[in-house]
Design a protein around this motif. Structure first.
Motif, short mmCIF file in Angstrom:
data_model
loop_
_atom_site.label_atom_id
_atom_site.label_comp_id
_atom_site.label_asym_id
_atom_site.label_seq_id
_atom_site.Cartn_x
_atom_site.Cartn_y
_atom_site.Cartn_z
N MET A 104 0.85 -1.20 0.00
CA MET A 104 0.00 0.00 0.00
C MET A 104 0.88 1.25 0.00
SD MET A 104 -3.21 -0.89 0.06
CE MET A 104 -3.93 0.74 0.30
N TYR A 105 0.37 2.29 -0.62
CA TYR A 105 1.03 3.59 -0.59
C TYR A 105 0.01 4.67 -0.25
CZ TYR A 105 4.54 0.88 -2.97
OH TYR A 105 5.46 -0.09 -3.28
N CYS A 106 0.43 5.59 0.62
CA CYS A 106 -0.41 6.75 0.95
C CYS A 106 0.12 7.92 0.13
CB CYS A 106 -0.31 7.07 2.44
SG CYS A 106 -1.03 5.79 3.48
N ILE A 107 -0.74 8.52 -0.67
CA ILE A 107 -0.33 9.61 -1.56
C ILE A 107 -0.67 10.96 -0.89
CG2 ILE A 107 -0.58 10.61 -3.87
CD1 ILE A 107 0.59 7.70 -3.85
N GLY A 108 0.35 11.81 -0.73
CA GLY A 108 0.14 13.13 -0.14
C GLY A 108 -0.45 13.05 1.26
N ASP A 109 -1.45 13.89 1.52
CA ASP A 109 -2.07 13.92 2.86
C ASP A 109 -3.27 12.97 2.88
OD1 ASP A 109 -0.36 15.90 3.87
OD2 ASP A 109 -1.51 17.45 2.80
N VAL A 110 -3.13 11.94 3.68
CA VAL A 110 -4.18 10.92 3.77
C VAL A 110 -4.91 11.09 5.10
CG1 VAL A 110 -4.44 8.43 4.08
CG2 VAL A 110 -3.08 9.31 2.18
N LYS A 111 -6.23 10.88 5.08
CA LYS A 111 -7.04 10.98 6.30
C LYS A 111 -6.51 10.01 7.37
CE LYS A 111 -11.00 9.92 4.63
NZ LYS A 111 -12.23 9.48 4.10
N PRO A 112 -6.52 10.43 8.65
CA PRO A 112 -6.03 9.55 9.73
C PRO A 112 -6.70 8.17 9.69
CG PRO A 112 -6.44 11.74 10.59
CD PRO A 112 -6.90 11.77 9.16
N GLU A 113 -7.98 8.13 9.39
CA GLU A 113 -8.69 6.83 9.35
C GLU A 113 -8.09 5.92 8.27
OE1 GLU A 113 -13.33 5.76 9.14
OE2 GLU A 113 -12.51 6.41 7.22
N ASP A 114 -7.72 6.50 7.13
CA ASP A 114 -7.14 5.69 6.07
C ASP A 114 -5.71 5.27 6.39
OD1 ASP A 114 -9.42 5.68 4.56
OD2 ASP A 114 -8.86 7.43 3.35
N GLU A 115 -4.98 6.16 7.07
CA GLU A 115 -3.64 5.78 7.53
C GLU A 115 -3.72 4.60 8.48
OE1 GLU A 115 -1.40 9.09 9.15
OE2 GLU A 115 -0.83 9.68 7.11
N LYS A 116 -4.72 4.67 9.36
CA LYS A 116 -4.91 3.55 10.30
C LYS A 116 -5.26 2.27 9.54
CE LYS A 116 -7.75 1.78 14.05
NZ LYS A 116 -9.04 1.87 14.76
N LEU A 117 -6.13 2.40 8.54
CA LEU A 117 -6.53 1.22 7.75
C LEU A 117 -5.31 0.57 7.10
CD1 LEU A 117 -8.76 -0.54 6.37
CD2 LEU A 117 -8.74 1.17 4.50
N VAL A 118 -4.45 1.39 6.52
CA VAL A 118 -3.25 0.87 5.85
C VAL A 118 -2.32 0.20 6.86
CG1 VAL A 118 -1.15 1.59 4.62
CG2 VAL A 118 -3.39 2.48 3.91
N ARG A 119 -2.16 0.82 8.02
CA ARG A 119 -1.28 0.28 9.06
C ARG A 119 -1.84 -1.03 9.64
NH1 ARG A 119 -1.91 0.61 14.40
NH2 ARG A 119 -3.34 2.40 14.34
N VAL A 120 -3.12 -1.02 9.97
CA VAL A 120 -3.73 -2.22 10.57
C VAL A 120 -3.70 -3.38 9.57
CG1 VAL A 120 -5.93 -3.19 11.39
CG2 VAL A 120 -5.13 -0.98 12.27
N THR A 121 -3.89 -3.07 8.29
CA THR A 121 -3.86 -4.15 7.28
C THR A 121 -2.48 -4.78 7.20
OG1 THR A 121 -5.58 -2.99 6.04
CG2 THR A 121 -4.37 -4.71 4.87
N LYS A 122 -1.43 -3.94 7.27
CA LYS A 122 -0.06 -4.48 7.29
C LYS A 122 0.16 -5.34 8.54
CE LYS A 122 4.32 -4.83 6.06
NZ LYS A 122 5.00 -5.29 7.28
N GLU A 123 -0.38 -4.87 9.67
CA GLU A 123 -0.24 -5.64 10.91
C GLU A 123 -1.00 -6.97 10.81
OE1 GLU A 123 0.49 -1.66 13.69
OE2 GLU A 123 -1.52 -2.53 13.61
N CYS A 124 -2.14 -6.94 10.11
CA CYS A 124 -2.88 -8.19 9.87
C CYS A 124 -2.00 -9.19 9.10
CB CYS A 124 -4.15 -7.93 9.07
SG CYS A 124 -5.49 -7.21 10.03
N LEU A 125 -1.33 -8.69 8.06
CA LEU A 125 -0.45 -9.57 7.29
C LEU A 125 0.65 -10.13 8.18
CD1 LEU A 125 0.76 -10.89 4.79
CD2 LEU A 125 1.74 -8.67 4.16
N ASP A 126 1.30 -9.25 8.97
CA ASP A 126 2.40 -9.70 9.82
C ASP A 126 1.92 -10.73 10.85
OD1 ASP A 126 4.11 -8.01 8.45
OD2 ASP A 126 3.97 -6.39 9.93
N LEU A 127 0.74 -10.52 11.40
CA LEU A 127 0.19 -11.49 12.35
C LEU A 127 -0.12 -12.81 11.65
CD1 LEU A 127 -2.21 -9.16 14.36
CD2 LEU A 127 -0.26 -10.42 15.30
N GLY A 128 -0.63 -12.71 10.43
CA GLY A 128 -0.92 -13.92 9.65
C GLY A 128 0.35 -14.71 9.39
N VAL A 129 1.42 -14.01 9.01
CA VAL A 129 2.70 -14.68 8.75
C VAL A 129 3.19 -15.39 10.03
CG1 VAL A 129 5.14 -14.33 8.16
CG2 VAL A 129 3.35 -13.10 6.89
N ALA A 130 3.07 -14.69 11.15
CA ALA A 130 3.54 -15.26 12.42
C ALA A 130 2.72 -16.48 12.84
CB ALA A 130 3.50 -14.19 13.51
#
Ligand code: MF3
Ligand code: CO
Ligand code: CO
Length: 289
Positions: free
Chosen positions: A150-176
């Motif tokens: 995922m990439y955040c372009i320019g100024d992204v809403k905090p909610e969307d930043e959280k979505l991108v971060r949590v999704t990456k954390e979901c992947l990392d938890l899945g891998v673990a």
């Protein structure tokens, strides 16, 4: 057909079955007798096949690194596709999406409410506030490696930043959660819980997949699941984890006109990250990220 102790092993190692995969197969068989779904031999890779996927994965990761360095506001999604085509060709590799079931481009670019399979388009210019997934799959010497970021372009809403971060954390938890002699359901169990605890939903209709010799192989990797269910995981399996996490409903639909683009039903945003993994004797190796 059951192999005899002195027959050549099914893995083509050239060794006798008894000194190669016989004990391994007996262990799998013990799970099957308990009613578990077990992997067929043809999805269990040899060390040589995993090495081939590792090489494809290296090219695929380097390509995503280049996209990470270049993606910016004002670019079109076609510009991203052009980078993918050029880099892949220069490295003697093939873009798996191109022509796959008629897919018209060489990568997928999925912005905001697009969940996945967005088609690069010279008229879609990246603008501040967009969140975009770029999904690339490289074939090298016949071996596949599949990853997205995922990439955040320019100024992204905090909610969307959280979505991108949590999704990456979901992947990392899945891998673990991936362990030899564990289960595919363990992956969706941790991802589903973490996404829901964060107030998001998890796409069910599309998931991860076996990969390596073909683009999409068994097993289907559902990103919601129950521990100790679904297919047994054994060393030599190779598959993706690629959670699609939504702000609103988990329901999605496919664009009727282009036949590819997947949108959230409520047109709220969605994010996705994807790795290709190989299961080892004692854990997991990330083949492309
Ligand atoms: N890369 C996607 C996946 O993770 C599949 C894209 S298929 C395409 O499974 F045809 F749209 F490229
Ligand atoms: Co995939
Ligand atoms: Co992919």
């Amino acid at each position: 057909m059951k192999l005899g102790r002195n027959d050549a092993c099914w893995c083509k190692s050239g060794k006798k079955y008894k000194s190669c995969h016989m004990a391994f197969d007996e262990r799998i068989e013990s799970y099957a007798r308990l009613g578990h779904i077990v992997p067929p031999h043809h999805i269990i890779k040899t060390p040589q096949q995993i090495e081939g996927m590792r090489e494809a994965g290296k090219i695929n990761t380097e390509l995503l690194d280049i996209i990470t360095d270049t993606i910016q506001e004002g670019m079109s999604t076609q510009d991203i596709d052009d980078i993918v085509v050029k880099y892949t060709k220069e490295h003697g590799a093939i873009c798996a999406p191109y022509g796959y079931e008629g897919y018209p481009k060489s990568c997928c670019t999925s912005i905001n409410e697009v969940v996945c399979h967005g088609i690069p388009d010279p008229n879609r210019i990246l603008k501040s506030g967009d969140i975009i997934n770029v999904d690339v799959t490289t074939i090298y010497n016949g071996f596949y490696a599949d990853a997205s970021r995922m990439y955040c372009i320019g100024d992204v809403k905090p909610e969307d930043e959280k979505l991108v971060r949590v999704t990456k954390e979901c992947l990392d938890l899945g891998v673990a959660a991936v362990k030899p002699w564990g289960f595919i359901g363990d992956i969706g169990a941790v991802i589903g819980k973490y996404a829901h605890d964060n107030g998001f939903s998890v796409v069910r209709d599309i998931g991860g997949h076996g990969v390596g010799i073909e683009f999409h192989e068994e097993p289907y990797v559902c990103h919601v699941g129950v521990e100790n269910t679904d297919m047994l995981i054994v060393p030599g399996m190779t598959f993706t984890i690629e959670p699609m996490i939504n702000v609103g409903t988990y329901e999605v639909y496919q664009d009727e006109d282009d036949g590819w683009t997947i949108y959230t039903d409520d047109h709220k945003n969605s994010a996705q990250w994807e790795y290709t993994l190989a299961v080892t004797e004692d854990g997991v190796e990330i083949l492309t990220h």
